[in-house]
Design a protein around this motif. Structure first.
Motif, mmCIF file in Angstrom:
data_model
loop_
_atom_site.group_PDB
_atom_site.id
_atom_site.type_symbol
_atom_site.label_atom_id
_atom_site.label_comp_id
_atom_site.label_asym_id
_atom_site.label_seq_id
_atom_site.Cartn_x
_atom_site.Cartn_y
_atom_site.Cartn_z
ATOM 1 N N ASP A 1 0.842 -1.198 0.000
ATOM 2 C CA ASP A 1 0.000 0.000 0.000
ATOM 3 C C ASP A 1 0.886 1.259 0.000
ATOM 4 O OD1 ASP A 1 -1.729 2.109 0.530
ATOM 5 O OD2 ASP A 1 -2.897 1.003 2.000
ATOM 6 N N PRO A 2 0.830 2.078 -1.052
ATOM 7 C CA PRO A 2 1.702 3.266 -1.104
ATOM 8 C C PRO A 2 1.435 4.240 0.034
ATOM 9 C CG PRO A 2 0.111 3.274 -2.918
ATOM 10 C CD PRO A 2 -0.030 1.963 -2.248
ATOM 11 N N LEU A 3 0.193 4.286 0.512
ATOM 12 C CA LEU A 3 -0.142 5.184 1.623
ATOM 13 C C LEU A 3 0.602 4.751 2.888
ATOM 14 C CD1 LEU A 3 -3.690 6.470 2.509
ATOM 15 C CD2 LEU A 3 -2.103 5.801 4.256
ATOM 16 N N ASN A 4 0.559 3.454 3.169
ATOM 17 C CA ASN A 4 1.257 2.949 4.353
ATOM 18 C C ASN A 4 2.768 3.119 4.228
ATOM 19 O OD1 ASN A 4 -0.950 2.227 5.919
ATOM 20 N ND2 ASN A 4 -1.107 0.207 4.991
ATOM 21 N N ARG B 1 4.351 5.479 2.706
ATOM 22 C CA ARG B 1 4.654 6.909 2.946
ATOM 23 C C ARG B 1 4.496 7.252 4.426
ATOM 24 N NH1 ARG B 1 7.038 10.734 3.298
ATOM 25 N NH2 ARG B 1 6.588 12.839 2.573
ATOM 26 N N LEU B 2 3.430 6.735 5.018
ATOM 27 C CA LEU B 2 3.156 7.024 6.429
ATOM 28 C C LEU B 2 4.257 6.430 7.315
ATOM 29 C CD1 LEU B 2 1.270 8.008 8.716
ATOM 30 C CD2 LEU B 2 -0.049 5.896 8.432
ATOM 31 N N MET C 1 7.565 8.226 7.161
ATOM 32 C CA MET C 1 7.555 9.478 7.916
ATOM 33 C C MET C 1 7.680 9.207 9.407
ATOM 34 S SD MET C 1 7.607 12.571 7.154
ATOM 35 C CE MET C 1 7.326 14.191 7.802
ATOM 36 N N ILE C 2 7.002 8.177 9.888
ATOM 37 C CA ILE C 2 7.096 7.809 11.307
ATOM 38 C C ILE C 2 8.553 7.467 11.634
ATOM 39 C CG2 ILE C 2 6.483 6.081 13.042
ATOM 40 C CD1 ILE C 2 3.689 5.935 11.761
ATOM 41 N N LYS D 1 11.243 8.351 10.062
ATOM 42 C CA LYS D 1 12.073 9.564 9.954
ATOM 43 C C LYS D 1 11.949 10.410 11.225
ATOM 44 C CE LYS D 1 12.360 13.822 7.365
ATOM 45 N NZ LYS D 1 11.529 14.722 6.569
ATOM 46 N N THR D 2 10.743 10.569 11.736
ATOM 47 C CA THR D 2 10.569 11.446 12.898
ATOM 48 C C THR D 2 11.099 10.819 14.189
ATOM 49 O OG1 THR D 2 8.302 10.687 13.254
ATOM 50 C CG2 THR D 2 8.585 12.674 11.952
ATOM 51 N N PRO E 1 -3.750 1.380 12.397
ATOM 52 C CA PRO E 1 -2.678 2.211 11.848
ATOM 53 C C PRO E 1 -1.501 2.346 12.822
ATOM 54 C CG PRO E 1 -4.475 3.603 12.638
ATOM 55 C CD PRO E 1 -4.913 2.178 12.822
ATOM 56 N N LEU E 2 -0.296 2.321 12.255
ATOM 57 C CA LEU E 2 0.885 2.496 13.087
ATOM 58 C C LEU E 2 1.006 3.956 13.502
ATOM 59 C CD1 LEU E 2 3.846 0.415 11.613
ATOM 60 C CD2 LEU E 2 2.151 -0.203 13.331
ATOM 61 N N THR E 3 1.494 4.167 14.711
ATOM 62 C CA THR E 3 1.786 5.512 15.194
ATOM 63 C C THR E 3 3.153 5.470 15.876
ATOM 64 O OG1 THR E 3 0.785 5.071 17.342
ATOM 65 C CG2 THR E 3 -0.663 6.021 15.672
ATOM 66 N N LYS E 4 3.722 6.637 16.112
ATOM 67 C CA LYS E 4 5.000 6.707 16.830
ATOM 68 C C LYS E 4 4.870 6.062 18.204
ATOM 69 C CE LYS E 4 6.975 10.834 16.955
ATOM 70 N NZ LYS E 4 7.134 12.302 16.823
ATOM 71 N N LEU F 1 3.020 14.595 12.402
ATOM 72 C CA LEU F 1 4.203 14.079 11.700
ATOM 73 C C LEU F 1 4.768 15.121 10.728
ATOM 74 C CD1 LEU F 1 3.059 10.420 10.873
ATOM 75 C CD2 LEU F 1 4.905 11.067 12.414
ATOM 76 N N ILE G 1 -2.623 10.394 -1.915
ATOM 77 C CA ILE G 1 -2.405 8.969 -2.165
ATOM 78 C C ILE G 1 -3.689 8.209 -1.800
ATOM 79 C CG2 ILE G 1 -1.139 6.893 -1.469
ATOM 80 C CD1 ILE G 1 1.301 8.684 -0.925
#
Lengths: 142, 154
Positions: A30-33, A35-36, A39-40, A42-43, A126-129, B36, B51
């Motif tokens: 899933d391209p959305l996951n 990307r999400l 970002m997680i 990276k942060t 959904p995954l979160t930090k 984020l 997306i």
């Protein structure tokens, strides 16, 4: 094909904590996951590569040179799913921490089979930090 | 004077978001996306939502094609598409879309074609409402950024 993105050092309150930069492989169709999760990672202070399915993840490890601290493995993927990919990577002696990513629709037996394939942990989307950091904080120790 | 324009737009943005949360259109996961976003990825929320729109429209198109087929019987495929839509809607905090997808999925698990057709209409309605609201939000954000960037010579 796999792609890379970079993170950095994290400031905690007024103290700059020198941390190791963790290297993460995100395996998700899933391209959305993708990307999400990029970002997680990276942060929280990591660099990541992505693979669109399990087969790409296996190919990345084929020459024995790939070295990831963490692999985020989606369960449902075309070509090669998360269960099969995890089993294959463990057969290939991959010692990275592998965290399975399941959906709320997955039954308990499916999660169990995923864990038994060789996961270290399993998290629900959904995954979160907040969900992921406690599992992987030790990876930041240099 | 310029500051008032930016403040007014920010107030409009806050009001719109509050309304969307109050209606249950968005949930806490949307806040996670906003948290984020940072100066190194200033368009992160916009990118992720786009997306979501691209992928969701493919799934909705596939669902409609499947159900419009008179010979249709592959409820498992409907279920797979809906699982994807439930998952991605959860990931961006699209609570109402997610919930109506779950209801639609129940109809597909019972192989109930009329129920599935009704479910699809409801999902499409909720999806389009969300899309319109997000476009409005992004337009306000764009206007706010432009208003904040305007400088007049002293």
């Amino acid at each position: 094909m796999a792609t890379k993105s970079t993170g950095g050092t994290e400031k905690t309150k007024s103290i700059e904590v020198k941390k190791k930069l963790i290297n993460v492989l995100i395996v998700d169709d899933d391209p959305l996951n993708r990307r999400l999760h990029e970002m997680i990672i990276k942060t929280i202070g990591g660099i990541s590569q992505t693979a669109k399915n399990g087969e790409e993840a296996v190919i990345l490890h084929r020459d024995g040179e790939a070295s990831f601290d963490l692999i985020l493995m989606d369960k449902e993927m075309p070509e090669r799913d998360g269960v099969s990919t995890t089993k294959k990577l463990r057969e290939m002696k991959v010692t990275s921490m592998i965290v399975g990513v399941t959906s709320v629709a997955d039954q308990e037996e499916e999660r169990k089979a995923f864990m038994e394939a060789g996961l270290n942990h399993c998290l629900e989307k959904p995954l979160t930090k907040a969900k992921i950091f406690p599992l992987i904080s030790h990876l930041f120790d240099a | 004077m310029l500051g008032l324009g930016v403040d007014r737009l920010q107030a409009d943005i806050n009001r719109l978001l509050a309304s969307l949360f109050h209606q249950g259109v968005l949930d806490e996961q949307f806040l996670q996306l906003q948290q984020l976003q940072d100066e190194t990825s200033p368009n992160f929320v916009y990118d992720v939502i786009n997306i979501y729109f691209d992928e969701s429209e493919k799934l909705l198109r596939n669902l409609r094609l499947l159900l419009m087929d008179r010979e249709f019987s592959d409820y498992k495929k409907i279920g797979l598409h809906l699982n994807q839509l439930v998952g991605s809607s959860s990931s961006i905090g699209a609570r109402r879309v997610r919930n109506v997808c779950v209801a639609f999925r129940s109809a597909s698990e019972l192989s109930n074609r009329p129920g599935c057709l009704r479910g699809l209409e409801v999902v499409e309605h909720e999806y389009h409402y969300l899309k319109n609201m997000m476009h409005e939000l992004f337009q306000l954000e764009q206007q706010r950024i432009l208003a904040a960037g305007v400088r007049y010579p002293m």
